[in-house]
Design an enzyme around this catalytic site. Structure first.
Site, PDB file in Angstrom:
ATOM      1  CG  HIS A 211      -0.269   0.333   2.495  1.00  0.00           C
ATOM      2  ND1 HIS A 211       0.499  -0.577   3.170  1.00  0.00           N
ATOM      3  CD2 HIS A 211      -0.217   1.473   3.229  1.00  0.00           C
ATOM      4  CE1 HIS A 211       0.979  -0.026   4.266  1.00  0.00           C
ATOM      5  NE2 HIS A 211       0.570   1.219   4.326  1.00  0.00           N
TER       6      HIS A 211
HETATM    7  C1  UD1 Z   1      -2.209   5.428   5.935  1.00  0.00           C
HETATM    8  C2  UD1 Z   1      -0.930   5.833   6.630  1.00  0.00           C
HETATM    9  C3  UD1 Z   1       0.080   4.694   6.564  1.00  0.00           C
HETATM   10  C4  UD1 Z   1      -0.510   3.405   7.095  1.00  0.00           C
HETATM   11  C5  UD1 Z   1      -1.793   3.111   6.332  1.00  0.00           C
HETATM   12  C6  UD1 Z   1      -2.470   1.851   6.806  1.00  0.00           C
HETATM   13  C7  UD1 Z   1      -0.371   8.222   6.499  1.00  0.00           C
HETATM   14  C8  UD1 Z   1       0.557   9.199   5.897  1.00  0.00           C
HETATM   15  N1  UD1 Z   1      -0.312   6.990   6.006  1.00  0.00           N
HETATM   16  O1  UD1 Z   1      -1.905   5.236   4.563  1.00  0.00           O
HETATM   17  O2  UD1 Z   1       1.201   5.030   7.354  1.00  0.00           O
HETATM   18  O3  UD1 Z   1       0.417   2.367   6.924  1.00  0.00           O
HETATM   19  O4  UD1 Z   1      -2.689   4.222   6.513  1.00  0.00           O
HETATM   20  O5  UD1 Z   1      -3.523   1.511   5.955  1.00  0.00           O
HETATM   21  O6  UD1 Z   1      -1.109   8.555   7.387  1.00  0.00           O
HETATM   22  N2  UD1 Z   1      -8.946   5.163   1.123  1.00  0.00           N
HETATM   23  C9  UD1 Z   1     -10.188   4.619   0.950  1.00  0.00           C
HETATM   24  N3  UD1 Z   1     -10.882   4.275   2.076  1.00  0.00           N
HETATM   25  C10 UD1 Z   1     -10.421   4.486   3.333  1.00  0.00           C
HETATM   26  C11 UD1 Z   1      -9.159   5.089   3.482  1.00  0.00           C
HETATM   27  C12 UD1 Z   1      -8.425   5.414   2.361  1.00  0.00           C
HETATM   28  O7  UD1 Z   1     -10.635   4.406  -0.152  1.00  0.00           O
HETATM   29  O8  UD1 Z   1     -11.121   4.150   4.297  1.00  0.00           O
HETATM   30  C13 UD1 Z   1      -8.153   5.504  -0.092  1.00  0.00           C
HETATM   31  C14 UD1 Z   1      -8.355   6.923  -0.543  1.00  0.00           C
HETATM   32  O9  UD1 Z   1      -8.285   6.965  -1.937  1.00  0.00           O
HETATM   33  C15 UD1 Z   1      -7.142   7.621   0.022  1.00  0.00           C
HETATM   34  C16 UD1 Z   1      -6.086   6.534  -0.047  1.00  0.00           C
HETATM   35  O10 UD1 Z   1      -6.783   5.328   0.202  1.00  0.00           O
HETATM   36  O11 UD1 Z   1      -6.805   8.761  -0.681  1.00  0.00           O
HETATM   37  C17 UD1 Z   1      -4.987   6.729   0.938  1.00  0.00           C
HETATM   38  O12 UD1 Z   1      -5.503   6.861   2.267  1.00  0.00           O
HETATM   39  P1  UD1 Z   1      -4.653   7.680   3.383  1.00  0.00           P
HETATM   40  O13 UD1 Z   1      -5.367   7.669   4.664  1.00  0.00           O
HETATM   41  O14 UD1 Z   1      -4.266   9.005   2.828  1.00  0.00           O
HETATM   42  O15 UD1 Z   1      -3.301   6.858   3.477  1.00  0.00           O
HETATM   43  P2  UD1 Z   1      -3.034   5.291   3.474  1.00  0.00           P
HETATM   44  O16 UD1 Z   1      -2.404   4.935   2.183  1.00  0.00           O
HETATM   45  O17 UD1 Z   1      -4.234   4.503   3.912  1.00  0.00           O
END
Ligand code: UD1
Length: 373
Positions: A211
């Site tokens: 991820h």
């Molecule tokens: C975040 C953390 C990472 C952790 C990971 C665990 C930061 C910088 N990163 O990364 O350290 O290892 O969580 O999963 O805080 N999205 C969805 N549904 C959700 C959440 C996210 O669709 O419930 C998608 C969205 O398109 C979003 C992308 O995933 O833009 C990234 O989500 P984000 O919370 O920004 O970071 P993670 O990659 O999940």
């Protein structure tokens, strides 16, 4: 004479790995007299499988405050958490605030609290990848720099903090709180035999998670990493529960072609806590770019290949079952074949990963709110 009111300890979680870490801490605090935990969910993760499924599996209480911040750029997400969290702090007036891990919510809440003069406790302090291109490394460094109580999972964390000039009396080596949750749920997770749902046999499949933006955002990079796993996929099925961020790329040509050509690679939605723990516990090999899974496989005695060039959790390599395989496809393919053929090394297991970390944290917090600093 007025009755003394309960001390308020505010606990924050925002993203999937945070839920696993706060669960045992909230349990310990709830069982203590004279302490009222206040639970805040920032809403950084919001999909059912990324959030609600964890609340169910871990029996987490309904948050006292849900900030509903959602996704965005780093600045947007961090700023939204700060804006939504400040009024919560002003109304709750906690005696101390606890943040865990290294996600954007961790940093945002730590900064907001520190500026309002609220003492900050950071669980999982001191970990360093020394790779400033990782957003989590920036979150870790900044959070530690403004925390009053630094709870470290391993002694390398203490060493890093001391080197950065943190006063020794602020550092508390307590062990790994994620392993508290793992030990508590391990037998129930194994008993579910989730591998059967995917037509797999215990000990005869691999698990893959990816991820990190550096690995998944560019379809050529992601396609190359998946293609590198072909030698594993021809020998045993690989179950790939894909994070939403990764799923968004799986349909793109450079990735879809690779996945389509590897029948052994089985993509599924992200799993809940118990299902994923069960799948990990009975795997032959785990390939991941997650930090927490490096630790969970160490605790479970399952061989792990980390698909990154570094780790902030070196103890999983020196005292556990983890190998840093890097991100170069040729190197990954070579390391995967070696790992499949090698017997599991005997490991000692890191000190204080004993399932009792949350109790140690709660006792230190309880003493802190008894005697305000
Ligand atoms: C975040 C953390 C990472 C952790 C990971 C665990 C930061 C910088 N990163 O990364 O350290 O290892 O969580 O999963 O805080 N999205 C969805 N549904 C959700 C959440 C996210 O669709 O419930 C998608 C969205 O398109 C979003 C992308 O995933 O833009 C990234 O989500 P984000 O919370 O920004 O970071 P993670 O990659 O999940």
């Amino acid at each position: 004479m007025t009755m003394q009111s309960a001390a308020r300890i505010l606990v924050v979680a925002g993203a999937r790995p945070n839920f696993v870490k706060v669960a045992p801490i909230i349990d310990e605090l709830r069982a203590m007299r004279g302490i009222r935990p206040v639970f805040v969910h920032t809403g950084q993760h919001y999909d059912f499988q990324m959030s609600e499924a964890f609340f169910q599996d871990l029996a987490l209480p309904t948050p006292d405050h849900y900030l509903n911040v959602g996704s965005g750029t780093h600045a947007e997400q961090t700023a939204r958490v700060m804006l939504a969290f400040e009024p919560v702090l002003l109304s709750e007036k906690p005696d101390i605030m606890v943040v865990v891990g290294d996600v954007n919510s961790t940093l945002a809440c730590a900064v907001t609290a520190a500026k309002l003069g609220v003492a900050v406790a950071h669980v999982e302090a001191g970990l360093r990848s020394f790779d400033a291109t990782m957003p989590e490394e920036i979150n870790r460094r900044l959070t530690d720099a403004i925390s009053d109580y630094l709870f470290t999972p391993s002694q390398d964390g203490d060493e890093n903090l001391l080197r950065e000039g943190v006063a020794p009396e602020r550092i508390h080596f307590v062990g790994n709180v994620m392993i508290d949750t793992l030990r508590r749920h391990e037998s129930a997770a194994r008993a579910k035999k989730v591998y059967e749902r995917y037509g797999l046999e215990a000990g005869r499949y691999a698990v893959l998670t990816l991820h990190r933006p550096a690995n998944v955002d560019d379809p050529d990079v992601l396609g190359g990493m998946l293609a590198a796993l072909a030698p594993v996929a021809t020998r045993m099925p690989i179950l790939f529960p894909a994070h939403p961020r990764t799923q968004q790329r799986l349909g793109l040509a450079a990735v879809a072609d690779v996945v389509g050509g590897m029948p052994g690679l089985r993509v599924c939605d992200p799993l809940g806590y118990l299902d994923f723990l069960g799948i990990l516990a009975q795997a032959r090999l785990v390939l991941t770019d997650s930090g927490g899974i490096q630790e969970e496989t160490t605790a479970l005695g399952v061989r792990c290949l980390t698909l990154r060039n570094n780790t902030e959790r070196p103890i999983t390599v020196t005292r556990g079952t983890n190998t840093i395989a890097g991100t170069d496809p040729a190197r990954i393919a070579e390391a995967a074949v070696v790992a499949l053929d090698a017997p599991m090394p005997a490991t000692e297991g890191p000190p204080l990963w004993d399932g009792r970390t949350a109790g140690r944290i709660a006792r230190i917090l309880a003493r802190a709110v008894e005697k305000p600093r």
